[in-house]
Design an enzyme around this catalytic site. Structure first.
Site, PDB file in Angstrom:
ATOM      1  N   LYS A 247      -8.479  21.139  23.728  1.00  0.00           N
ATOM      2  CA  LYS A 247      -8.375  20.005  22.690  1.00  0.00           C
ATOM      3  C   LYS A 247      -8.434  20.661  21.482  1.00  0.00           C
ATOM      4  CE  LYS A 247      -9.257  17.356  26.298  1.00  0.00           C
ATOM      5  NZ  LYS A 247     -10.247  17.279  27.575  1.00  0.00           N
TER       6      LYS A 247
ATOM      7  N   ASP B 162     -21.442  17.341  25.494  1.00  0.00           N
ATOM      8  CA  ASP B 162     -20.255  17.770  25.677  1.00  0.00           C
ATOM      9  C   ASP B 162     -19.316  17.298  24.599  1.00  0.00           C
ATOM     10  OD1 ASP B 162     -17.444  17.631  26.541  1.00  0.00           O
ATOM     11  OD2 ASP B 162     -17.630  16.135  28.115  1.00  0.00           O
TER      12      ASP B 162
ATOM     13  N   TRP C  43     -15.940  10.320  30.413  1.00  0.00           N
ATOM     14  CA  TRP C  43     -16.340  11.641  30.737  1.00  0.00           C
ATOM     15  C   TRP C  43     -17.686  11.852  30.840  1.00  0.00           C
ATOM     16  CZ3 TRP C  43     -12.961  14.480  32.347  1.00  0.00           C
ATOM     17  CH2 TRP C  43     -11.571  14.445  31.929  1.00  0.00           C
TER      18      TRP C  43
END
Ligand SMILES: *Cc1c(COP(=O)(O)O)cnc(C)c1O
Length: 358
Positions: A194, A170, A102
């Site tokens: 999530k 993030d 990511w």
């Protein structure tokens, strides 16, 4: 209703049953209006209240100071990879820490808008740890990191000191799973699917002084200021997703808030890691000191056994244990909504499998 399987998917991920039941109850008639939220105006007082309450509950839970705006945006966390440099890099230099898949995607987008200095990387160690020796650029416009790498299963326990340089994180796969000092960050963002709700919305927590740096000549929808000035209601927001996030936040409050959640999450993760460490059959892939409490990554003695393990797990009702296609192996995503009893059941299954296959 049939028995629910053990949902260990990385995302979209498990939601509390109570939340799903409440949404079902509200689906045809929300708040006595006779209408479904799915068919109601985003300019209605009903939605205005949902929007406001959801933001307020997040502010309370994470103790977000008043000088931060809370935005609900679309395009996923992936759009943030581009929006951040578009709004704040603008030909300058930014520091990025390369901790895995990511963080890597964020770096790729940032390079389109300026110079990226990779301040540290654990690529050579297969992203099994958080890099320690970070080389920051004094004139950087910001520092970016991914606080929990969903695929590698590593997380930052302590965040780096960046002085006056804004720190941007993030937190998609761990927001609201542990106590965070929001004031250490200039901006935090997280896709909801999530730990916060269904897919379709990205929560952005942004310090107001950062908003002053947004260039005037950007396209309207990609400016943070547009959404801050319009309470995330400039265009039609994903009203039902935001309503669901609101329900998840209420559930979190009822469970005692973030500190209580963190305590349970630490316990769940420790149960799983301790079991793996003691037996030696299942091998955790993340460095011990950087282990994620949300995404537990592990290998079995061979790929053949992994295949068998995943097939039998699925038959036994444990879904989503396959590691990300880019790394293989296994991964148990044990987000906030995944119960302690589910971890106990998983360990019992792992013990049985080990006994039958070693
Ligand atoms: C899932 C995930 C993303 C991507 O989210 P999208 O909403 O699919 O864009 C980004 N960062 C992290 C850490 C993630 O876990």
């Amino acid at each position: 209703m049939g028995k629910r399987p053990h949902n260990l998917y990385a995302g979209p991920a498990i939601l509390p049953l109570e939340v799903l039941e409440e949404a079902r109850h509200d689906l045809l008639d929300i708040g006595g209006t006779g209408l479904s939220l799915l068919e109601s105006s985003h300019r209605s007082p009903l939605y205005a209240e949902i929007n406001e309450t959801t933001a307020n509950d997040l502010r309370t839970l994470l103790e977000i100071p008043e000088n931060y705006s809370i935005l609900f945006l679309q395009g996923g966390a992936s759009l943030q990879f581009g929006m951040i440099p578009m709004n704040f890099l603008c030909g300058g230099v930014a520091d990025y820490v390369d901790t895995g898949a990511w963080a890597g995607k964020a770096i790729k987008e940032a390079k389109l808008f300026g110079t990226v200095n990779v301040a540290g990387s654990s690529k050579a160690e297969n992203y099994s740890r958080i890099p320690r020796d970070l080389k920051f650029t004094p004139e950087a416009r910001y520092v970016h990191l991914c606080s929990n790498e969903t695929i590698g299963g590593i997380r930052w326990n302590d965040f780096p000191e960046t002085g006056d340089v804004p720190l941007i994180a993030d937190m998609s796969s761990e927001i609201c799973s542990r106590v965070i000092d929001v004031s250490r960050f200039a901006m935090i963002y997280a896709g909801a699917q999530k730990n916060l709700g269904p897919s379709g919305v990205t929560v952005v927590i942004i310090r107001k002084d950062l908003l002053e740096k947004v260039p005037a000549d950007l396209t309207t929808m990609l400016k943070y200021t547009t959404h801050a000035e319009n309470d995330s209601n400039y265009n039609t927001p994903p009203v039902f997703t935001i309503y669901m996030v609101g329900l998840v936040l209420k559930w979190l409050k009822k469970r005692g808030g973030i500190a209580a959640m963190e305590e349970v999450n630490d316990r769940k993760a420790a149960m799983l890691y301790d079991f793996m460490d003691a037996g030696g059959y299942y091998r955790g892939t993340a460095a011990t000191e950087d282990r994620s409490t949300m995404n537990v990554t592990f290998r079995l003695p061979s790929e053949e056994l992994e295949k068998k393990f995943l097939a039998e797990a699925k038959n036994a009702g444990f879904l989503g244990l396959k590691g990300h296609r880019s790394v293989g192996g296994c991964r148990a995503s044990i987000y906030n909504a995944f119960p302690v009893e589910g971890v106990e059941a998983l360990i019992a299954f792992m013990k049985r499998f080990q006994a039958d296959n070693s």
